[in-house]
Design a protein around this motif. Sequence first.
Motif, PDB file in Angstrom:
ATOM      1  N   ALA A 255      24.516  62.671 113.436  1.00 23.66           N
ATOM      2  CA  ALA A 255      24.457  61.578 114.407  1.00 23.66           C
ATOM      3  C   ALA A 255      23.531  61.915 115.574  1.00 23.66           C
ATOM      4  O   ALA A 255      22.708  61.089 115.993  1.00 23.66           O
ATOM      5  N   GLU A 256      23.658  63.131 116.102  1.00 21.51           N
ATOM      6  CA  GLU A 256      22.870  63.496 117.283  1.00 21.51           C
ATOM      7  C   GLU A 256      21.408  63.708 116.920  1.00 21.51           C
ATOM      8  O   GLU A 256      20.497  63.163 117.565  1.00 21.51           O
TER       9      GLU A 256
ATOM     10  N   GLY B 209      19.880  60.426 115.611  1.00 21.41           N
ATOM     11  CA  GLY B 209      19.926  59.305 116.540  1.00 21.41           C
ATOM     12  C   GLY B 209      20.631  58.085 115.988  1.00 21.41           C
ATOM     13  O   GLY B 209      20.169  56.955 116.195  1.00 21.41           O
ATOM     14  N   VAL B 210      21.724  58.306 115.246  1.00 21.53           N
ATOM     15  CA  VAL B 210      22.474  57.183 114.682  1.00 21.53           C
ATOM     16  C   VAL B 210      23.910  57.226 115.194  1.00 21.53           C
ATOM     17  O   VAL B 210      24.442  58.278 115.536  1.00 21.53           O
ATOM     18  N   ASP B 211      24.507  56.058 115.243  1.00 15.62           N
ATOM     19  CA  ASP B 211      25.884  55.942 115.735  1.00 15.62           C
ATOM     20  C   ASP B 211      26.841  55.988 114.548  1.00 15.62           C
ATOM     21  O   ASP B 211      27.168  54.958 113.960  1.00 15.62           O
ATOM     22  N   VAL B 212      27.278  57.194 114.199  1.00 13.60           N
ATOM     23  CA  VAL B 212      28.152  57.371 113.047  1.00 13.60           C
ATOM     24  C   VAL B 212      29.036  58.587 113.281  1.00 13.60           C
ATOM     25  O   VAL B 212      28.595  59.585 113.852  1.00 13.60           O
ATOM     26  N   THR B 213      30.273  58.489 112.890  1.00 11.82           N
ATOM     27  CA  THR B 213      31.187  59.623 113.031  1.00 11.82           C
ATOM     28  C   THR B 213      30.936  60.611 111.895  1.00 11.82           C
ATOM     29  O   THR B 213      30.385  60.256 110.840  1.00 11.82           O
TER      30      THR B 213
ATOM     31  N   GLU C 140      32.387  59.302 108.731  1.00 12.97           N
ATOM     32  CA  GLU C 140      31.581  58.236 108.138  1.00 12.97           C
ATOM     33  C   GLU C 140      30.329  58.802 107.479  1.00 12.97           C
ATOM     34  O   GLU C 140      29.903  58.320 106.411  1.00 12.97           O
TER      35      GLU C 140
END
Length: 411
Positions: free
Chosen positions: A330-331, A334-338, A341
Amino acid sequence: MNDFTFLLPTKFVFGRGVTDRVGAELAAAGYRHALVIYGQGSVIRTGTLDRVLATLDAEGIEHTELGGVRPNPEVGLVREGVALARECGADLVLAVGGGSVIDTAKAVAVGVPYEGDVWDLFAKRAKIVAEGKLPVTCVLTIPAAGSESSASCVISNDELKLKRGLSSELHRPVVAFMDPELAFTLPAYQIAAGVTDMIAHIMERYFSSVGPVPVTDNIACGIIHALVEEAPRALADPRDYDAQANIMWASTLAHNDIAGVGRNAVAGGRAGGWECHGLEHELSAHHTGITHGAGLAVVFPAWMRYVWRSAPERFLSFGRSVFGIEPVDAEADGVDVTPEEAVADAVTATIDELQAFFVSMGMPRTLGELGVTADDIPALLETLEQNKGAVFGDLQPLTMDDARAIYESCL
């Protein structure tokens, strides 16, 4: 890595034209009368059977023939073979064909010294005995099942609507003749189903409850990766010798246990729970026209989707090694995901990629394409429980309710 016992007594004679060396090799080993078993015509149409018989004649080896083996071989022909082998005094069973023919030969070979019905061996009412058991050799014409050096034998009983496997080190052929040029005439569907079967043999072992075994795991994933590359070449040009040679050798490595050593839960046992083979065997036992590899192409991805949460790291490792699929970071990405997930997405992508490969070769995606409906499921479950018990499997033990859910997801 767990303790294991690995035995591979089979001699491999591999390469162009080795079909013409069968008689010389067998004569040198001292064999004098072969019961030759073959299928339903392709080895006759292509001239392969005549080539093999000519080599036996040239060396003075007597031979008696038994043809008619079908896909998903049936015990009735095995019984004929046992009686014929005894009558002619064969000292060898020679299979000319693919896995169904070789399995028939194996069943005949162990049936000869048994005084009762050979089906007793598959029903576990009697045990295989070494004394009097005939040796088996084979000329492989269809790379798929790996029967040319495996310890496995699978036979159907149409009357009982059962399909049962019988494992024994005594099943392994003494010599396997492997001529990739014999695969040049195979239909595309048969090539695809064979490759699917090979991959399934490896995955049954890979997805055992045992943790990472790096050497064995790399062998397993390396073979699958090679098949993913070679299968499209063979389908595009069936006369591509290198592609067919690599596929034929992969067939052997996929099922002679080298891709599972150390992954076995019990020392001396076979790695994996063989859940998908158990599920598929019911399909091709009840619907004998279903090609085993085609059934596996549907069942395996469905099983994977059902059980992956029991061992997500195992599925991530498979995706990484075979398809180069990694969970997103995610970091860094640059994506919004746990993290959870990201793992689920990576595993799903891996299963999707595997199924897409099967379908790209012409394999079915659903059981509906094979003529199976929801109405068939109760009968499948009935014989599945007879064969496997109320709970079966290794990575995630399956109940009959689980099996029903997997079958339903395949429709």
